[in-house]
Design an enzyme around this catalytic site. Structure first.
Site, PDB file in Angstrom:
ATOM      1  NE  ARG A 109      35.099  99.481  88.924  1.00 20.95           N
ATOM      2  CZ  ARG A 109      35.154  99.631  87.610  1.00 20.95           C
ATOM      3  NH1 ARG A 109      34.680  98.686  86.816  1.00 20.95           N
ATOM      4  NH2 ARG A 109      35.690 100.713  87.085  1.00 20.95           N
ATOM      5  CG  HIS A 168      45.068 109.908  93.712  1.00 21.12           C
ATOM      6  ND1 HIS A 168      45.672 108.948  92.935  1.00 21.12           N
ATOM      7  CD2 HIS A 168      43.771 109.949  93.300  1.00 21.12           C
ATOM      8  CE1 HIS A 168      44.779 108.432  92.105  1.00 21.12           C
ATOM      9  NE2 HIS A 168      43.612 109.016  92.306  1.00 21.12           N
ATOM     10  CE1 TYR A 224      41.542 112.272  87.823  1.00 24.22           C
ATOM     11  CE2 TYR A 224      42.136 110.501  89.315  1.00 24.22           C
ATOM     12  CZ  TYR A 224      41.237 111.085  88.442  1.00 24.22           C
ATOM     13  OH  TYR A 224      40.037 110.472  88.178  1.00 24.22           O
TER      14      TYR A 224
END
Length: 435
Positions: free
Chosen positions: A397, A217, A222
């Site tokens: 989603r 990731h 992040y």
């Protein structure tokens, strides 16, 4: 292994429980003719073959117990594999305790976290599907409360009273996420080197659990994203500053360490934010699509097999130019560059993929693409309609809304696919979807 003597010949191989073999796995096209859309054709990444082009994107659910996955994750993730997703990726999983986004996030920094992951891996494999895990460190965005504990749309700090660690945040530079948030510690070189080792160690634990692939990731603001961006990385050493080579060094070190820790035949994925959407910020240099293209070429040479193209998340003042294909279009530009440079790294598109036609149009190879309807608007490909934006779609989603999204998409596109053996009484058909 538990064996049902009446059906032992059809039980799933290697499962530590009885379940009938899903042969072929759910979501496999039963007609292999020329009319089958690319979306339902197999694709191979090193030694891993997927029967369709659907990937369940990593989705944080804030339901782990001190980093350990729970029954929630078994049911949540198993539902997608059961219903035809070729590859399911476990949510962002921290490689160190202070790398979690929230105290309830998944982790793989200690051996006790292997067994709960393996339980999920075993179930997904019993369905004939593949499973991966996304390894991550949240950096300055760590130690926040889960979303149902906060005001909608805000990140709020998790203090020590709820298991947080606001005094132990890491970042390339001591720059807080926003006003009112803790200032992170600028990492030392020793901590950076330790981080690289933590990614490799977590990858080895994932191997022990039996995963088929690993994703790194490096998106959404992040830690690895923070190193990439000149807005958040203001170091003056070999790991930062204005130098593109320095800012990409940590990610490339992590890629190298993980690639060395996993088998040669296992594919390696990386998620990036193709743009941090900060071009409006007074002309200051920021991470953008041009730098993502440069990075993509380096990642291809470093042994990455699929680049998962997302965007944003590194600055609360970002201005995203939203439309249905706002990320898929960037993925398409990177893919085009890779093909032009004869790089074999595949591209995954993510974001707002919620209809059968949209999923098909993104990965379709050759021929005339169908128009795509999204929120009442019709988009038709120009020219001969042969543009391919990505090789696979990563869906998040829409899978939460419709765990059977793969099977519904097949029905809507007129593709006959296999379904779960135990659900044979209730096939999903186009006629029933229209009732």
């Amino acid at each position: 292994m538990t064996v049902n003597k009446l059906t032992a010949s059809t039980s799933a191989r290697g499962a530590p429980f009885y379940t009938p073999a899903q042969n072929p796995p759910a979501g496999t096209a039963l007609d292999t003719g020329a009319e089958v859309p690319t979306l339902f054709t197999p694709i191979k990444l090193r030694d891993m073959t997927l029967q369709n082009r659907f990937i369940v994107s990593p989705m944080c659910t804030y339901s782990a117990d001190d980093g350990h996955l729970t029954d929630w994750h078994l049911v949540h993730l198993g539902a997608f594999a059961l219903r035809g997703a070729a590859l399911t990726i476990v949510e962002a999983t921290a490689v160190t305790p202070n790398g979690r986004i929230s105290p309830e996030d998944s982790g793989l920094w200690q051996d006790s976290q292997i067994a709960p992951l393996k339980r999920i891996v075993d179930f997904v494999h019993s369905q004939g599907q593949k499973i991966g895990i996304q390894l991550a460190h949240a950096g300055r965005k760590a130690s926040t409360l889960g979303p149902w504990h906060v005001t909608k749309g805000r990140h709020e700090v998790a203090g020590p009273d709820v298991g947080g660690w606001p005094d132990n945040l890491w970042a390339p530079s001591a720059i807080a996420w926003d006003e009112g948030y803790p200032t992170p510690h600028a990492m030392t070189v020793a901590q950076i080197q330790g981080l690289v080792q933590s990614f490799a160690d977590a990858a080895r634990r994932a191997l022990q659990a039996g995963v088929d692939t690993i994703e790194i990731h490096a998106a959404h603001g992040y830690l690895l994203t923070e190193f990439l961006s000149p807005l958040t990385n203001q170091r003056t050493d070999a790991y930062g500053g204005s130098s593109f080579e320095n800012r990409t060094r940590v990610l490339l070190d992590v890629v190298g360490a993980v690639r060395a820790a996993i088998p040669q035949g296992m594919p390696l994925l990386v998620r990036i934010s193709a743009s941090e959407w900060m071009a409006h910020d007074g002309g200051r240099p920021s991470w953008d699509l041009a730098e993502s293209k440069r990075l993509a070429l380096l990642l291809a040479d470093a042994g990455v097999d699929l680049l998962d193209v997302s965007s944003g998340g590194n600055n609360p003042r970002q201005r995203i130019e939203v439309h249905p294909y706002y990320q898929a279009d960037m993925a398409g530009e990177i893919r085009e560059l890779l093909r032009r440079e004869s790089k074999d790294m595949k591209i995954g598109a993510v974001g707002m993929i919620s209809t059968a036609e949209m999923a098909r149009s993104i990965v379709q190879e050759g021929g005339k693409l169908a128009s795509c309807e999204q929120d009442g608007k019709i988009e038709v490909e120009s020219g001969d309609g042969t543009k391919t934006r990505a090789d696979l779609v990563l869906v998040a989603r829409q899978f939460l809304r419709e765990p059977e999204f793969v099977l519904k998409t097949a029905a809507l596109l007129g593709v006959q696919v296999s379904g779960p053996v135990q659900y044979h009484r209730a096939p999903i058909t186009k006629r029933r979807l229209r009732l």
